[in-house]
Design a protein around this motif. Structure first.
Motif, PDB file in Angstrom:
ATOM      1  N   GLY A 146       0.824  -1.225   0.000  1.00 26.28           N
ATOM      2  CA  GLY A 146       0.000   0.000   0.000  1.00 26.28           C
ATOM      3  C   GLY A 146       0.845   1.256   0.000  1.00 26.28           C
ATOM      4  N   SER A 147       0.150   2.372  -0.047  1.00 32.45           N
ATOM      5  CA  SER A 147       0.848   3.660  -0.048  1.00 32.45           C
ATOM      6  C   SER A 147       1.359   3.962   1.355  1.00 32.45           C
ATOM      7  N   ILE A 148       2.523   4.574   1.450  1.00 28.17           N
ATOM      8  CA  ILE A 148       3.041   4.864   2.787  1.00 28.17           C
ATOM      9  C   ILE A 148       2.604   6.240   3.280  1.00 28.17           C
ATOM     10  N   VAL A 149       1.944   7.005   2.437  1.00 24.08           N
ATOM     11  CA  VAL A 149       1.296   8.254   2.886  1.00 24.08           C
ATOM     12  C   VAL A 149      -0.119   8.257   2.300  1.00 24.08           C
ATOM     13  N   PRO A 150      -1.023   9.084   2.846  1.00 23.94           N
ATOM     14  CA  PRO A 150      -2.391   9.088   2.310  1.00 23.94           C
ATOM     15  C   PRO A 150      -2.423   9.385   0.815  1.00 23.94           C
ATOM     16  N   LEU A 151      -3.328   8.655   0.141  1.00 20.38           N
ATOM     17  CA  LEU A 151      -3.462   8.773  -1.315  1.00 20.38           C
ATOM     18  C   LEU A 151      -4.818   9.382  -1.654  1.00 20.38           C
ATOM     19  N   GLY A 152      -4.789  10.456  -2.427  1.00 22.88           N
ATOM     20  CA  GLY A 152      -6.022  11.015  -2.992  1.00 22.88           C
ATOM     21  C   GLY A 152      -6.106  10.613  -4.450  1.00 22.88           C
ATOM     22  N   ILE A 153      -7.316  10.443  -4.951  1.00 21.69           N
ATOM     23  CA  ILE A 153      -7.496  10.100  -6.377  1.00 21.69           C
ATOM     24  C   ILE A 153      -8.400  11.150  -7.018  1.00 21.69           C
ATOM     25  N   ASN A 154      -7.874  11.756  -8.084  1.00 19.18           N
ATOM     26  CA  ASN A 154      -8.544  12.854  -8.789  1.00 19.18           C
ATOM     27  C   ASN A 154      -9.203  12.273 -10.048  1.00 19.18           C
ATOM     28  N   ILE A 155     -10.489  12.563 -10.241  1.00 16.61           N
ATOM     29  CA  ILE A 155     -11.245  11.964 -11.359  1.00 16.61           C
ATOM     30  C   ILE A 155     -11.808  13.036 -12.288  1.00 16.61           C
ATOM     31  N   GLY A 156     -11.980  12.641 -13.563  1.00  6.12           N
ATOM     32  CA  GLY A 156     -12.532  13.579 -14.549  1.00  6.12           C
ATOM     33  C   GLY A 156     -13.319  12.830 -15.605  1.00  6.12           C
ATOM     34  N   LEU A 157     -13.957  13.581 -16.465  1.00 10.23           N
ATOM     35  CA  LEU A 157     -14.816  12.987 -17.490  1.00 10.23           C
ATOM     36  C   LEU A 157     -14.054  12.764 -18.790  1.00 10.23           C
ATOM     37  N   ASN A 158     -14.442  11.733 -19.522  1.00  8.93           N
ATOM     38  CA  ASN A 158     -13.897  11.538 -20.876  1.00  8.93           C
ATOM     39  C   ASN A 158     -14.384  12.643 -21.801  1.00  8.93           C
ATOM     40  N   LYS A 159     -13.585  12.864 -22.855  1.00 10.50           N
ATOM     41  CA  LYS A 159     -13.926  13.906 -23.826  1.00 10.50           C
ATOM     42  C   LYS A 159     -15.192  13.547 -24.610  1.00 10.50           C
ATOM     43  N   GLU A 160     -15.294  12.282 -24.988  1.00 11.16           N
ATOM     44  CA  GLU A 160     -16.436  11.845 -25.799  1.00 11.16           C
ATOM     45  C   GLU A 160     -17.361  10.967 -24.954  1.00 11.16           C
ATOM     46  N   GLY A 161     -18.650  11.176 -25.138  1.00  9.41           N
ATOM     47  CA  GLY A 161     -19.657  10.264 -24.583  1.00  9.41           C
ATOM     48  C   GLY A 161     -19.751  10.215 -23.073  1.00  9.41           C
ATOM     49  N   ALA A 162     -19.381  11.303 -22.391  1.00 13.94           N
ATOM     50  CA  ALA A 162     -19.432  11.276 -20.923  1.00 13.94           C
ATOM     51  C   ALA A 162     -20.850  11.528 -20.414  1.00 13.94           C
ATOM     52  N   HIS A 163     -21.174  10.889 -19.271  1.00 14.15           N
ATOM     53  CA  HIS A 163     -22.455  11.102 -18.586  1.00 14.15           C
ATOM     54  C   HIS A 163     -22.100  11.450 -17.137  1.00 14.15           C
ATOM     55  N   PRO A 164     -21.980  12.746 -16.835  1.00 17.03           N
ATOM     56  CA  PRO A 164     -21.460  13.140 -15.513  1.00 17.03           C
ATOM     57  C   PRO A 164     -22.177  12.466 -14.343  1.00 17.03           C
ATOM     58  N   LEU A 165     -23.522  12.378 -14.417  1.00 15.86           N
ATOM     59  CA  LEU A 165     -24.251  11.875 -13.245  1.00 15.86           C
ATOM     60  C   LEU A 165     -24.128  10.358 -13.095  1.00 15.86           C
ATOM     61  N   GLN A 166     -23.573   9.700 -14.111  1.00 18.16           N
ATOM     62  CA  GLN A 166     -23.269   8.264 -13.972  1.00 18.16           C
ATOM     63  C   GLN A 166     -21.756   8.035 -13.814  1.00 18.16           C
ATOM     64  N   ASP A 167     -20.967   8.774 -14.608  1.00 14.11           N
ATOM     65  CA  ASP A 167     -19.527   8.476 -14.651  1.00 14.11           C
ATOM     66  C   ASP A 167     -18.816   8.821 -13.333  1.00 14.11           C
ATOM     67  N   TYR A 168     -19.163   9.971 -12.739  1.00 15.05           N
ATOM     68  CA  TYR A 168     -18.495  10.292 -11.461  1.00 15.05           C
ATOM     69  C   TYR A 168     -18.822   9.232 -10.397  1.00 15.05           C
ATOM     70  N   PRO A 169     -20.124   8.873 -10.209  1.00 15.08           N
ATOM     71  CA  PRO A 169     -20.392   7.819  -9.217  1.00 15.08           C
ATOM     72  C   PRO A 169     -19.708   6.493  -9.556  1.00 15.08           C
ATOM     73  N   THR A 170     -19.659   6.133 -10.854  1.00 15.81           N
ATOM     74  CA  THR A 170     -18.996   4.869 -11.223  1.00 15.81           C
ATOM     75  C   THR A 170     -17.516   4.918 -10.834  1.00 15.81           C
ATOM     76  N   LEU A 171     -16.867   6.049 -11.136  1.00 20.72           N
ATOM     77  CA  LEU A 171     -15.446   6.184 -10.786  1.00 20.72           C
ATOM     78  C   LEU A 171     -15.251   6.140  -9.269  1.00 20.72           C
ATOM     79  N   ILE A 172     -16.161   6.770  -8.550  1.00 22.08           N
ATOM     80  CA  ILE A 172     -16.027   6.804  -7.078  1.00 22.08           C
ATOM     81  C   ILE A 172     -16.229   5.407  -6.495  1.00 22.08           C
ATOM     82  N   ASN A 173     -17.215   4.664  -7.037  1.00 22.24           N
ATOM     83  CA  ASN A 173     -17.411   3.291  -6.534  1.00 22.24           C
ATOM     84  C   ASN A 173     -16.220   2.394  -6.866  1.00 22.24           C
TER      85      ASN A 173
END
Ligand SMILES: Cc1cc2nc3c(=O)[nH]c(=O)nc-3n(C[C@H](O)[C@H](O)[C@H](O)COP(=O)(O)O)c2cc1C
Length: 357
Positions: free
Chosen positions: A133-160
């Motif tokens: 594992g990481s030896i210090v806290p790890l944050g994960i930064n997420i974003g949308l694809n350029k094509e065909g993104a659905h923000p209200l589905q893609d962000y929750p999918t990435l978070i899960n």
């Protein structure tokens, strides 16, 4: 005597920026990069339920796929933010797309969310876990694809998918290099995205929103309200700027986001504006042009809980991390502060501003 890390930074500066980055990543992955000394306990910070050995993190964009988290942590960062990760792999913009402006200690990039996507990121996280594992806290930064993104589905999918590996996650709605991303910086959109996360993600790590420095001052307070009311835990301030404050290099005309020294003043202004209306509700992570321990001390006094660096790490190499931490300790002690904890409690009681900032 020239230190090995300074020599490595010198060599990397002579390669093209993307090649240099790949060499650095492979060195970090191989475990050949060094180990920093343990931090002075005075620098420890407890933020969003995580214990960081110091407040100086690596900003998003350096390790987009989560390939070299352990190697990066060993260099002495207090926490690492990996990403931006998109749901599906994407190439990003055509090269050249990364420009160094050494006279200004700045970088212009228009990478455009290049990365191997969430599945590859997840595989890297499993590999990381197998290695302890990481030896210090790890944050994960997420974003949308350029094509065909659905923000209200893609962000929750990435978070899960990626939440189980992260101590916090950042929704990046401020990248200037992919059309449409910054249009998400409205109070209603932030509210809708966070509502979708509440509905679709039964458990998730604390969430942060990363904002642009290019909004006008009156745009920030409604975003702070929306984030705080909708259950966000933090703001990351700020992403790169499309403006070119005081940049004389001919490369200034390259399209993309500017980072490094010329961003510092705007990053400070945004932090001041947000801290004034935040009233301590959201954790504030400040990034943009931080180069010294004095800079970190100033941001902490102004209301930041943690800071991140990117451009100064590129220009100075890994030794910048220990220098910043040493200078931060000196700045704290010269103001009679024994620890970051004391600094934050004095700040909360309003005793700091008068003598420190
Ligand atoms: C080459 C490069 C790539 C970046 N990629 C990302 C990214 O993928 N996601 C993100 O949120 N920020 C990204 N950033 C912005 C940084 O995380 C940070 O907000 C910005 O560079 C300001 O910090 P600095 O002045 O210390 O560089 C990138 C910056 C650079 C220079």
């Amino acid at each position: 005597m020239v230190r090995a890390s300074e020599m490595a930074a010198w060599l990397l500066r002579r390669l093209g920026p993307e090649d240099a980055h790949e060499v650095a990543m492979r060195t970090l992955q191989s475990g050949l990069a060094g180990w920093a000394r343990p931090d002075d306990p005075a620098l420890a910070c407890d933020v969003m339920g995580m214990r960081c050995p110091n407040p100086v993190g690596l900003a998003a964009g350096f390790d987009k796929d989560g390939r070299a988290i352990r190697g990066l942590a060993r260099l002495g960062f207090g926490f690492i933010e990996a990403g931006t990760v998109t749901l599906h792999p994407q190439k990003g913009n055509p090269s050249p797309r990364l420009f160094r402006l050494p006279a200004e200690r700045a970088i212009i990039n228009r990478m455009g969310f290049n990365g191997r996507g969430a599945k590859a990121f997840e595989a890297n996280m499993h590999r990381l876990q197998r290695h302890g594992g990481s030896i210090v806290p790890l944050g994960i930064n997420i974003g949308l694809n350029k094509e065909g993104a659905h923000p209200l589905q893609d962000y929750p999918t990435l978070i899960n998918a990626l939440g189980p590996f992260a101590r916090y996650m950042v929704i990046n709605i401020s990248c200037p290099n992919q059309q449409g991303v910054r249009a998400q910086q409205g109070a209603d959109t932030i509210g809708a995205v966070l509502a979708a996360v509440r509905q679709q993600c039964p458990v998730h790590p604390p969430l942060a929103i990363k904002l642009s420095p290019d909004l006008s001052s009156q745009d920030y307070p409604p975003l702070v309200e929306a984030a705080a009311r909708s259950g966000a835990s933090a703001l990351v301030l700020t992403n790169t700027t499309t403006t070119r404050p005081g940049v004389g290099s001919p490369l200034a005309s390259e399209v993309g986001g500017l980072s490094g020294r010329p961003l510092a003043q705007r990053a400070r202004e945004v932090l001041r504006t947000v801290a004034a209306c935040n009233e301590g509700r959201l954790v504030l992570i400040s990034t943009g042009g931080i180069e010294s321990g004095r800079d970190v001390f100033e941001r902490l006094c102004m209301g930041a809980d943690l800071v991140q660096i990117y451009s100064s790490f590129i220009y100075d190499g890994p030794s910048v991390i220990s220098r910043i931490k040493r200078e931060l300790l000196e700045a704290m002690r010269s103001h009679g502060l024994e620890s970051i904890r004391q600094l934050r409690s004095e700040r909360a009681e309003g005793r700091l501003r008068a003598h420190a900032c």
